[in-house]
Design an enzyme around this catalytic site. Structure first.
Site, short mmCIF file in Angstrom:
data_model
loop_
_atom_site.label_atom_id
_atom_site.label_comp_id
_atom_site.label_asym_id
_atom_site.label_seq_id
_atom_site.Cartn_x
_atom_site.Cartn_y
_atom_site.Cartn_z
N ASP A 178 4.72 1.69 -4.13
CA ASP A 178 3.94 1.55 -5.35
C ASP A 178 4.20 0.13 -5.87
OD1 ASP A 178 3.12 1.48 -7.99
OD2 ASP A 178 3.81 3.50 -8.44
N GLU B 234 -16.49 -0.89 -0.21
CA GLU B 234 -17.56 -1.74 -0.74
C GLU B 234 -18.93 -1.22 -0.31
OE1 GLU B 234 -16.88 -5.83 0.21
OE2 GLU B 234 -18.49 -6.51 -1.10
N THR C 223 -15.83 -3.92 3.16
CA THR C 223 -14.96 -2.78 3.50
C THR C 223 -15.75 -1.47 3.32
OG1 THR C 223 -14.14 -2.43 1.26
CG2 THR C 223 -12.96 -4.02 2.60
N ASP D 222 -8.40 1.15 -7.55
CA ASP D 222 -8.98 2.46 -7.88
C ASP D 222 -9.57 2.40 -9.29
OD1 ASP D 222 -8.45 3.99 -5.54
OD2 ASP D 222 -6.33 3.94 -6.06
N LYS E 3 -13.21 8.04 -15.34
CA LYS E 3 -13.28 9.00 -16.46
C LYS E 3 -12.43 8.51 -17.63
CE LYS E 3 -14.12 13.10 -13.74
NZ LYS E 3 -13.45 14.14 -13.00
N GLU F 148 0.86 -1.20 0.00
CA GLU F 148 0.00 0.00 0.00
C GLU F 148 0.89 1.25 0.00
OE1 GLU F 148 -2.49 2.34 -0.44
OE2 GLU F 148 -3.83 0.66 0.01
N ASP G 66 -16.24 -2.95 -8.56
CA ASP G 66 -17.64 -2.54 -8.67
C ASP G 66 -17.86 -1.72 -9.95
OD1 ASP G 66 -15.91 -0.71 -7.38
OD2 ASP G 66 -17.61 0.56 -6.85
C1 SAM Z 1 -10.26 1.95 -3.78
S1 SAM Z 1 -9.07 1.58 -2.61
C2 SAM Z 1 -9.55 -0.06 -2.09
C3 SAM Z 1 -9.00 -0.39 -0.73
C4 SAM Z 1 -9.30 -1.82 -0.21
N1 SAM Z 1 -8.66 -2.84 -1.02
C5 SAM Z 1 -10.77 -2.09 -0.09
O1 SAM Z 1 -11.24 -3.08 -0.67
O2 SAM Z 1 -11.46 -1.35 0.62
C6 SAM Z 1 -7.62 1.29 -3.59
C7 SAM Z 1 -6.32 1.31 -2.80
O3 SAM Z 1 -5.25 0.96 -3.66
C8 SAM Z 1 -4.10 1.72 -3.32
N2 SAM Z 1 -3.24 1.78 -4.50
C9 SAM Z 1 -3.54 2.31 -5.72
N3 SAM Z 1 -2.51 2.19 -6.57
C10 SAM Z 1 -1.52 1.55 -5.88
C11 SAM Z 1 -0.21 1.16 -6.24
N4 SAM Z 1 0.30 1.40 -7.46
N5 SAM Z 1 0.56 0.55 -5.31
C12 SAM Z 1 0.06 0.31 -4.06
N6 SAM Z 1 -1.20 0.66 -3.66
C13 SAM Z 1 -1.98 1.28 -4.57
C14 SAM Z 1 -4.67 3.08 -2.92
O4 SAM Z 1 -3.79 3.80 -2.07
C15 SAM Z 1 -5.97 2.67 -2.21
O5 SAM Z 1 -5.80 2.55 -0.82
#
Ligand code: SAM
Length: 233
Positions: A115, A213, A210, A138, A142, A88, A174
């Protein structure tokens, strides 16, 4: 071509924008005092996961973008026959996870603050993970942002390198068009075999809902899941 030489990944836009988000004092304390015990610090070399888990020969599962960690902590707490790595970039989420690892005395869960692109490309040996999990990546809905989606064809190729033969990738989203995008990319690559969802491993069954969700449900978006297995190309 080795993934580390793939220019398309190097040039890809980041799949996240670091949210400011409020960091609570408990999260701040965890980020200051608990990283040493519960994170894997990245150095010059590839990560030695066996050393990180003190030689434990268990299967290794990565939860990528674990957010606040509800699902990751649920899995690690109940399935201690498996080692988990949470990847994360969001500090408050990392702080929460560290606190819960400490409170629940979990030895089968480590966090990596990175990352996932950079991590897989430069610090992870091929054929490392038995499974990789992506819960609500994520969505970047768009049109002008579609290129930021994490589970692009190029990224799936990188995943292919890092998962063991027979290993699994699980994705839940979703956003209907994101689901279709991943499904089609998997179908067009004979290295991936779509698995029926009845074959879900135990740790992926009955995951808690979560925050993300719940929001999707309130906004009327249905979640869909994909499970696929790496086979020889
Ligand atoms: C929409 S949230 C979903 C969080 C969790 N998995 C859930 O189901 O509630 C997406 C997460 O992915 C992380 N994220 C996005 N791109 C990433 C990357 N390249 N490396 C690590 N984490 C990443 C974001 O910081 C964010 O916390």
């Amino acid at each position: 071509m080795p993934s580390s030489l793939r220019p398309e990944l190097k040039n890809a836009k980041k799949s996240f924008v670091l949210r400011k988000g409020r960091t609570t004092s408990a999260q701040r304390r965890a980020l200051k005092y608990l990283k040493k015990q519960h994170t894997i610090q990245l150095g010059e070399d590839k990560v030695d996961f066996s050393a990180a888990f003190e030689g434990s020969p268990k299967k290794l599962i990565a939860d990528v973008g674990f957010g606040s960690g509800e699902s990751l902590l649920y899995m690690a707490d109940r399935f201690n026959e498996v080692n988990f790595v949470g990847i994360e970039v969001y500090p408050p989420g990392i702080g929460s996870a560290l606190n819960q690892i400490e409170q629940n005395k979990l030895t089968n869960l480590k966090i990596i603050e990175s990352d996932v692109f950079d991590l897989l490309e430069t610090k992870v040996t091929n054929e490392t993970f038995d499974a990789m999990i992506f819960l609500y990546p994520d969505p970047w809905p768009k049109r002008k942002h579609l290129k930021r989606r994490l589970l692009s064809e190029d990224f799936l190729n990188l995943l292919y390198d890092k998962v063991v033969i027979g290993g699994l990738v699980f994705c839940k989203t979703d956003w209907g068009d994101y689901y279709t995008q991943v499904k089609e990319a998997v179908a067009s690559d004979n290295g991936w075999l779509r698995e029926d969802l009845t074959n879900l491993p135990e740790y992926l069954k009955s995951l808690p809902q979560t925050k993300y969700e719940r929001k999707a449900l309130i906004e009327g978006r249905e979640s869909r899941e994909l499970l696929f297995r790496k086979t020889p190309r």
